[in-house]
Design an enzyme around this catalytic site. Structure first.
Site, PDB file in Angstrom:
ATOM      1  N   LYS A  19      -1.380   3.032   0.591  1.00 36.34           N
ATOM      2  CA  LYS A  19      -0.764   1.923   1.323  1.00 36.34           C
ATOM      3  C   LYS A  19      -0.133   2.411   2.625  1.00 36.34           C
ATOM      4  CE  LYS A  19       0.807  -0.825  -2.586  1.00 36.34           C
ATOM      5  NZ  LYS A  19       2.082  -1.271  -3.180  1.00 36.34           N
ATOM      6  N   ASP A  75       3.893  -5.298  -1.823  1.00 35.81           N
ATOM      7  CA  ASP A  75       3.641  -5.339  -3.263  1.00 35.81           C
ATOM      8  C   ASP A  75       2.316  -6.049  -3.437  1.00 35.81           C
ATOM      9  OD1 ASP A  75       4.946  -4.564  -5.858  1.00 35.81           O
ATOM     10  OD2 ASP A  75       4.276  -6.586  -6.308  1.00 35.81           O
ATOM     11  N   SER A  76       1.418  -5.399  -4.124  1.00 33.03           N
ATOM     12  CA  SER A  76       0.068  -5.929  -4.159  1.00 33.03           C
ATOM     13  C   SER A  76      -0.588  -5.634  -5.482  1.00 33.03           C
ATOM     14  CB  SER A  76      -0.740  -5.324  -3.009  1.00 33.03           C
ATOM     15  OG  SER A  76      -0.548  -3.932  -2.955  1.00 33.03           O
ATOM     16  N   GLY A 161      -6.975   2.975  -5.498  1.00 33.07           N
ATOM     17  CA  GLY A 161      -6.755   1.999  -6.565  1.00 33.07           C
ATOM     18  C   GLY A 161      -8.049   1.398  -7.097  1.00 33.07           C
ATOM     19  N   LYS A 183     -12.782  -2.470   5.754  1.00 32.30           N
ATOM     20  CA  LYS A 183     -11.868  -3.003   4.734  1.00 32.30           C
ATOM     21  C   LYS A 183     -10.619  -3.585   5.403  1.00 32.30           C
ATOM     22  CE  LYS A 183      -8.667  -1.932   1.024  1.00 32.30           C
ATOM     23  NZ  LYS A 183      -7.935  -0.957   0.229  1.00 32.30           N
ATOM     24  N   ARG A 189      -4.200  -7.137   2.597  1.00 30.93           N
ATOM     25  CA  ARG A 189      -3.108  -6.564   3.395  1.00 30.93           C
ATOM     26  C   ARG A 189      -3.247  -7.004   4.854  1.00 30.93           C
ATOM     27  NH1 ARG A 189      -3.836  -2.382   1.016  1.00 30.93           N
ATOM     28  NH2 ARG A 189      -2.399  -2.952  -0.631  1.00 30.93           N
TER      29      ARG A 189
HETATM   30  P1  IMP Z   1       2.523  -1.736  -6.339  1.00 29.90           P
HETATM   31  O1  IMP Z   1       2.422  -2.808  -5.292  1.00 29.90           O
HETATM   32  O2  IMP Z   1       3.118  -0.477  -5.822  1.00 29.90           O
HETATM   33  O3  IMP Z   1       3.156  -2.258  -7.590  1.00 29.90           O
HETATM   34  O4  IMP Z   1       1.049  -1.287  -6.722  1.00 29.90           O
HETATM   35  C1  IMP Z   1      -0.021  -2.154  -6.679  1.00 29.90           C
HETATM   36  C2  IMP Z   1      -1.285  -1.524  -7.189  1.00 29.90           C
HETATM   37  O5  IMP Z   1      -2.312  -2.478  -6.936  1.00 29.90           O
HETATM   38  C3  IMP Z   1      -1.684  -0.273  -6.447  1.00 29.90           C
HETATM   39  O6  IMP Z   1      -1.239   0.890  -7.061  1.00 29.90           O
HETATM   40  C4  IMP Z   1      -3.215  -0.369  -6.501  1.00 29.90           C
HETATM   41  O7  IMP Z   1      -3.683   0.122  -7.677  1.00 29.90           O
HETATM   42  C5  IMP Z   1      -3.482  -1.851  -6.523  1.00 29.90           C
HETATM   43  N1  IMP Z   1      -3.866  -2.230  -5.165  1.00 29.90           N
HETATM   44  C6  IMP Z   1      -3.104  -2.840  -4.234  1.00 29.90           C
HETATM   45  N2  IMP Z   1      -3.779  -2.964  -3.076  1.00 29.90           N
HETATM   46  C7  IMP Z   1      -4.979  -2.386  -3.284  1.00 29.90           C
HETATM   47  C8  IMP Z   1      -6.102  -2.172  -2.436  1.00 29.90           C
HETATM   48  O8  IMP Z   1      -6.147  -2.482  -1.232  1.00 29.90           O
HETATM   49  N3  IMP Z   1      -7.147  -1.559  -3.019  1.00 29.90           N
HETATM   50  C9  IMP Z   1      -7.156  -1.165  -4.313  1.00 29.90           C
HETATM   51  N4  IMP Z   1      -6.136  -1.317  -5.126  1.00 29.90           N
HETATM   52  C10 IMP Z   1      -5.040  -1.929  -4.619  1.00 29.90           C
END
Ligand code: IMP
Length: 206
Positions: A19, A75-76, A161, A183, A189
């Site tokens: 990220k 947060d994603s 991820g 991407k 994002r």
């Molecule tokens: P957090 O937002 O830190 O709780 O983590 C969100 C998780 O979602 C990440 O560790 C990734 O595994 C997944 N994630 C979020 N954005 C992406 C992306 O752009 N590609 C792949 N996985 C994502």
């Protein structure tokens, strides 16, 4: 009307390298110096919210109030329709193993869960909440998404991820196979970032 961003230095309140790289890339056209939460020794707060926006806000506010600088957090996660939106806000947690996070393991877990459901649609979306927080407690939050379907087996080594199983709608390459710039042009994002720039970076750069 959203608060305009006008400071030279911004904390990127994330400890996730994938990220950090993507956010620095998205911000590169603005005259803003970014510094990661790790570099400032800021702790990673517990994600106790029950929505992406709630978690993004608590991460950005924790960093901004502790460091006295504005902070941007993300947060994603991946929401799979046939799994009622799982792993969703628990996307990182689905990858936890005794030896740390393992996304091959998490992707296998999703595939197994889908397999158990039988003949169900494989539609899914990535969702991203971005929050810009100021040290005085003001926040601006935005949510972006990108629709797609899940492929199996995994394809591609780019990104991070769940990228190797995500095929964006209308595309023929997974996020794991695409060049980073491709991407970044269409991701959840990027969608949230465009909203943030339109609201808070009006008339600056780009
Ligand atoms: P957090 O937002 O830190 O709780 O983590 C969100 C998780 O979602 C990440 O560790 C990734 O595994 C997944 N994630 C979020 N954005 C992406 C992306 O752009 N590609 C792949 N996985 C994502």
């Amino acid at each position: 009307m959203a608060r305009a961003y006008a400071e030279p230095k911004l904390i990127v309140a994330s400890h996730n390298k994938g990220k950090l790289v993507e956010i620095a890339d998205l911000l590169s056209r603005f005259a803003v110096e970014t510094v990661g939460a790790d570099a400032l020794g800021l702790p990673e707060p517990e994600e106790t919210g029950d929505t992406f926006i709630a978690n993004a806000e608590l991460k950005a506010l924790a960093a901004a109030t502790k460091a006295g600088l504005p902070a941007l957090s993300d947060d994603s996660g991946l929401a799979v329709d046939a799994l009622d939106g799982a792993p969703g806000i628990y996307s990182a947690r689905w990858a936890e193993t005794a030896n740390g996070r393992d996304f091959d393991f998490a992707m296998h877990k999703i595939e197994m869960a889908l397999h158990q459901k039988g003949d169900v649609p494989r539609t899914a979306r990535f969702i991203c909440a971005l929050t810009l927080a100021w040290p005085d407690g003001h926040v601006e939050s935005f949510e972006g998404k990108v629709e797609g379907t899940l492929v199996w087996p995994m394809r591609g080594k780019n990104g991070f991820g769940y990228d190797p199983i995500f095929l964006p709608l209308g595309g023929d390459m997974t996020f794991g196979e695409m060049e980073p710039a491709a991407k970044h042009a269409m991701s959840h994002r990027a969608d949230a970032f465009t909203q943030l720039v339109d609201a808070c970076f009006v008339g600056q750069g780009g």
